[in-house]
Design a protein around this motif. Sequence first.
Motif, PDB file in Angstrom:
ATOM      1  N   ARG A 519      51.734 -25.247  12.623  1.00 10.88           N
ATOM      2  CA  ARG A 519      50.171 -24.875  12.951  1.00 10.88           C
ATOM      3  C   ARG A 519      49.374 -26.359  14.608  1.00 10.88           C
ATOM      4  O   ARG A 519      48.722 -25.563  14.973  1.00 10.88           O
ATOM      5  CB  ARG A 519      49.331 -25.860  12.526  1.00 10.88           C
ATOM      6  CG  ARG A 519      49.568 -25.334  10.804  1.00 10.88           C
ATOM      7  CD  ARG A 519      48.830 -25.604   8.910  1.00 10.88           C
ATOM      8  NE  ARG A 519      49.901 -27.039   9.388  1.00 10.88           N
ATOM      9  CZ  ARG A 519      49.894 -27.758   8.668  1.00 10.88           C
ATOM     10  NH1 ARG A 519      48.659 -27.788   6.907  1.00 10.88           N
ATOM     11  NH2 ARG A 519      49.764 -29.014   7.783  1.00 10.88           N
ATOM     12  N   SER A 522      49.780 -23.959  17.835  1.00  9.76           N
ATOM     13  CA  SER A 522      49.858 -22.493  17.517  1.00  9.76           C
ATOM     14  C   SER A 522      47.772 -23.492  17.711  1.00  9.76           C
ATOM     15  O   SER A 522      47.607 -22.394  18.380  1.00  9.76           O
ATOM     16  CB  SER A 522      49.577 -21.797  16.558  1.00  9.76           C
ATOM     17  OG  SER A 522      51.061 -21.687  15.844  1.00  9.76           O
ATOM     18  N   ARG A 523      47.632 -23.881  17.506  1.00  7.82           N
ATOM     19  CA  ARG A 523      46.080 -24.542  17.231  1.00  7.82           C
ATOM     20  C   ARG A 523      45.611 -24.789  19.026  1.00  7.82           C
ATOM     21  O   ARG A 523      44.592 -24.408  19.183  1.00  7.82           O
ATOM     22  CB  ARG A 523      46.151 -25.549  16.891  1.00  7.82           C
ATOM     23  CG  ARG A 523      44.519 -26.140  17.329  1.00  7.82           C
ATOM     24  CD  ARG A 523      43.420 -25.463  16.604  1.00  7.82           C
ATOM     25  NE  ARG A 523      42.927 -25.762  16.346  1.00  7.82           N
ATOM     26  CZ  ARG A 523      41.251 -26.004  17.914  1.00  7.82           C
ATOM     27  NH1 ARG A 523      41.341 -24.825  18.840  1.00  7.82           N
ATOM     28  NH2 ARG A 523      39.951 -26.316  17.809  1.00  7.82           N
ATOM     29  N   GLU A 529      50.855 -17.383  17.750  1.00 11.26           N
ATOM     30  CA  GLU A 529      50.118 -17.111  16.559  1.00 11.26           C
ATOM     31  C   GLU A 529      50.987 -16.137  15.718  1.00 11.26           C
ATOM     32  O   GLU A 529      50.472 -14.916  15.573  1.00 11.26           O
ATOM     33  CB  GLU A 529      48.870 -17.191  16.357  1.00 11.26           C
ATOM     34  CG  GLU A 529      47.903 -18.504  16.600  1.00 11.26           C
ATOM     35  CD  GLU A 529      46.431 -18.675  15.686  1.00 11.26           C
ATOM     36  OE1 GLU A 529      45.617 -17.369  15.967  1.00 11.26           O
ATOM     37  OE2 GLU A 529      46.175 -19.307  15.420  1.00 11.26           O
TER      38      GLU A 529
END
Length: 591
Positions: A519, A522-523, A529
């Motif tokens: 996460r 990907s952030r 994503e």
Amino acid sequence: MSRHRLTIRPEGAAVDIEAGTNLADALREAGYPVSLYCHKRGVCGKCLVEIESGDAGLPDPSETAVLARRGASAAARLACRISVQGPLTIAVPEASLVPAISDVPALSEGFRRPVSLDPPLRKYAVRPPAASLQDPGSDLDRLLSLLPDPALEASLAAMRGLAASSPADESRVLTAVVHGRSLLDVEPEDTSARQLGLAVDLGTTTVAAELVDLETGRTIAAEAALNGQVRFGADVVTRVTAAHADFGQAKGLRRAAWETINALLLRLLEQSGREASEVYETVVAGNTAMAHLALGLPVDGLAVAPFQSLFSVLPAFPAGPVGSAANPEGRVYFAPAIKSFVGGDIAAGLAAVDIESGPDEVLFLDLGTNGEIVLKHGCRLTCTSTAAGPAFEGMSLSCGMIAGPGAVHAAAFRDGRLDLRVIGGRPAAGICGSGLIDILAVALDQGWIDASGAVLAPGRTIPVAPGIALSQKDVREVQLAAAAVKTGLHMLLAEAGLATGDLDGVCVAGAFGSTLDVRNASRLGLIPEVDPARIRFVGNTSLAGARILLLSAGERARCESLAGRIRHVSLARGEDFQSQFVESLEFKPWR
């Protein structure tokens, strides 16, 4: 030429050195391996020393800026920027020294797949017929007449049966050591149960190795160490530049690589109670630059565009001349290079995950000092490399460190503060790559930085722990590394006409990738994503692949064939490279 006394504390060692000697060089000669990750350019700030007495001169503005960034004391200087002109007494903090091999944790077992045992290196125990008056030839001649074709399992079984059924006269047993169709050695007794191999991942920052039983395929022991080449520079570009400019540096880089590999081998042998004479084959998987430097090959082609390797596939060659501490009659094999900076570590990694037998649309991503990407689109494979730099391995940051004891390796924001996880449970001493990604994702969520990477927190720093903070320059280092990877991913997908949603899977390899939070990565936009279920963290596939190439001649031939079929894409030659790179600088998720 005059000489001056250099006293080094806390040990109090004293050496006499010539006037004008660089202090960092003097320390290394005295047995203090100061960290020279930037190759004495005065930008990494990791060779910090404290001047206790004597005149070291005044720092220039660039050194002053580096010292300020690191929050150094008024007595602090960078050893690489000092020319000794008089007697000096200095203190060398432990943090300024390259970690010893024992300070680097062994890697946990990563991704593995079963492989049929068919090692190129085999031992055959035989009982040569006794000499007679009619046949007074040597034992070696009679032994050669009995050797089976190593490619025929039936011959091997028959030879073992011969040894088992012959009279128990141990003095007449000889063991032939065979590599492919070549006889390497003859041992004077039955040593067929003692055949070992060494699998090596020659990484830019870390070297990992496994001692493998070639008879059973079992890994006996595993170890890791900091690559001794880091004292010449933290990244591939710095080392290639050094070797290209100075033959003496090139020799030093080669020697440092084998010193690291040999030190690991000796530790593995000590752990297992085995002997170096039992190790008859070593398989090394490393990127193109590491392979060239370890082999002492010219790096001229890698120093300038179009960045060409001198080789793709090399035959196995004798271990003795190259500098290996294994049996000198043994062989060393380097995993095949693909093209440019996509080297044997990636070829071995693709063998480890068996990419050919997997789904049609797969992305293989190795996140390290040199980020490499391979895209499988149906039967077609395309690759590229990105100059990510050492930020992901914590090596170019003001407070960065390898993933060892004291390194922040994970972080989250809880109860209004950063909640850190530190390797070894000790006080934080620095930040490694995975912890860096977590902290920056938190900083983005909390408004300490914006999407452009500008630090908005007071003092333009992000406090992490006592004495540890990320500077604006640190954030920019990560931005550049992440943008390089994102640009490569975008351009390979665009050329294939694929969107991230078309991917059947994403394999994330490397020690850094093995502990990455999906996460948070990907952030920041570091990885696409996609459905987390499609992302597979496969660990050190370079080492896993080296082990496979050690255990199977068939897999070795298959890997060489695969490496020759992969098409390489040069990012810098792409029409939209610059615009894509600039766009990728922002910290934002893929859509």
